[in-house]
Enzyme design. Structure first.
Site, PDB file in Angstrom:
ATOM      1  N   HIS A  48      -4.687  10.178  10.248  1.00  0.00           N
ATOM      2  CA  HIS A  48      -5.787   9.856   9.946  1.00  0.00           C
ATOM      3  C   HIS A  48      -6.801  10.965   9.876  1.00  0.00           C
ATOM      4  CE1 HIS A  48      -5.351   5.577   9.866  1.00  0.00           C
ATOM      5  NE2 HIS A  48      -4.886   5.582  10.884  1.00  0.00           N
TER       6      HIS A  48
ATOM      7  N   HIS B  84       1.046   9.712  13.025  1.00  0.00           N
ATOM      8  CA  HIS B  84       0.182   8.823  12.362  1.00  0.00           C
ATOM      9  C   HIS B  84      -1.405   8.917  12.885  1.00  0.00           C
ATOM     10  CE1 HIS B  84      -0.835   4.841  10.611  1.00  0.00           C
ATOM     11  NE2 HIS B  84      -1.684   4.800  11.638  1.00  0.00           N
ATOM     12  N   GLU B  85      -1.373   9.154  13.878  1.00  0.00           N
ATOM     13  CA  GLU B  85      -2.785   9.005  14.324  1.00  0.00           C
ATOM     14  C   GLU B  85      -3.485  10.403  13.870  1.00  0.00           C
ATOM     15  OE1 GLU B  85      -4.384   6.619  15.394  1.00  0.00           O
ATOM     16  OE2 GLU B  85      -2.862   5.369  15.886  1.00  0.00           O
TER      17      GLU B  85
ATOM     18  N   GLU C 112      -4.372   3.220   6.108  1.00  0.00           N
ATOM     19  CA  GLU C 112      -3.048   3.164   7.159  1.00  0.00           C
ATOM     20  C   GLU C 112      -1.755   3.597   6.352  1.00  0.00           C
ATOM     21  OE1 GLU C 112      -3.362   2.656  10.170  1.00  0.00           O
ATOM     22  OE2 GLU C 112      -5.428   2.091  10.014  1.00  0.00           O
TER      23      GLU C 112
END
Ligand code: ZN
Length: 268
Positions: free
Chosen positions: A131, A127-128, A191
């Site tokens: 980004h 997920h990070e 997100e």
């Protein structure tokens, strides 16, 4: 010296804003800073955090994180895969994690209380990193600069340190950039996008995409009473769990294919 800073300010302030298409097809406003500047800001911010925050001494924890990061990075687009990713474990009970442009990944030791196996940790890491590869930092900076009319932000960023010395100005630049662009919550769109990109990445790397669901359930259970930082920057967890669940089902074939092809990370 002042001339150099002014040149930096002008380059940053006058860099034209461009549009791009994000991995999920959104129109993004980016380009206020160059990729080289983003890399520099990420590297600077990471160095500052490492100087400020105690690093975990447990070598196994660091190796565990590195193993998961490496497996995710292998699935990145070629341009991002070439970056030598560095990871660090910080001693802090908050369940928190972040990735920065320039190939930097950090987690707090508290993340291991909610990411309890390698698949759940991969959900956090992917997920990070999602980004970063979706260019969200550039997008945040461009939005900030639009709101504060370009040079105004640079003035605020360099402001008090202006003329005091190149290294201090650079440091101030990094610190303010960290606040303005790296630690502010992402938008809802960002997100959701990091969720989509991250879950695809973890499945292709051979991590079970369904673990993104259990990770969030652990996160919510752990947060009863007060809100951990990672949750506060990642709003509306209940509806996201539903989306992650629906998508996980669709990604199981990718996951199984990855395992069949020999991508079977053994990081635990
Ligand atoms: Zn996020």
């Amino acid at each position: 010296m002042k001339t150099t800073l002014l040149a930096v300010a002008l380059v940053v302030g006058l860099a034209s804003c461009a549009t791009a298409t994000s991995p999920t097809g959104r129109t993004q406003y980016v380009g206020a800073v160059s990729q080289a500047q983003l890399t520099q800001m990420g590297t600077q911010a990471f160095a500052e955090l490492k100087a400020e925050k105690p690093l975990a001494s447990d070598a196994r924890q660091r190796a565990y994180l590195k193993c998961v990061v490496d497996a995710i990075v292998r699935e990145l687009p070629a341009t991002q895969r070439g970056v030598a990713w560095e990871s660090a474990v910080f001693t802090d009970p908050e369940p928190n994690a972040f990735a920065l442009p320039g190939g930097k990944m950090g987690v707090y030791t508290g993340i291991f209380t909610v990411a309890r196996n390698q698949d759940q940790l991969a959900a956090v890491v992917a997920h990070e990193i999602g980004h970063v590869i979706a260019n969200h930092h550039d997008e945040r900076i461009t939005r900030q600069m639009g709101a504060q009319t370009g040079l105004g932000l640079v003035g605020a960023v360099l402001g008090s340190q202006y003329g005091d010395g190149a290294s201090q100005a650079t440091s101030q630049f990094g610190g303010a950039a960290l606040q303005a662009a790296f630690l502010l919550p992402g938008s809802r769109a960002q997100e959701s996008e990091a969720d989509v990109v991250g879950q695809q990445l973890m499945a292709r790397a051979g991590f079970d995409p369904r673990a993104a669901v259990s990770l969030w359930q652990n996160m919510i259970a752990a947060s009863s009473g007060r809100q951990p930082q990672w949750l506060s920057t990642h709003p509306d967890p209940q509806s996201r769990i539903g989306e992650l669940q629906a998508r996980a089902t669709g990604l199981v074939p990718d996951y199984e294919q990855a395992r069949t092809a020999g991508r079977k990370p053994a990081c635990n």
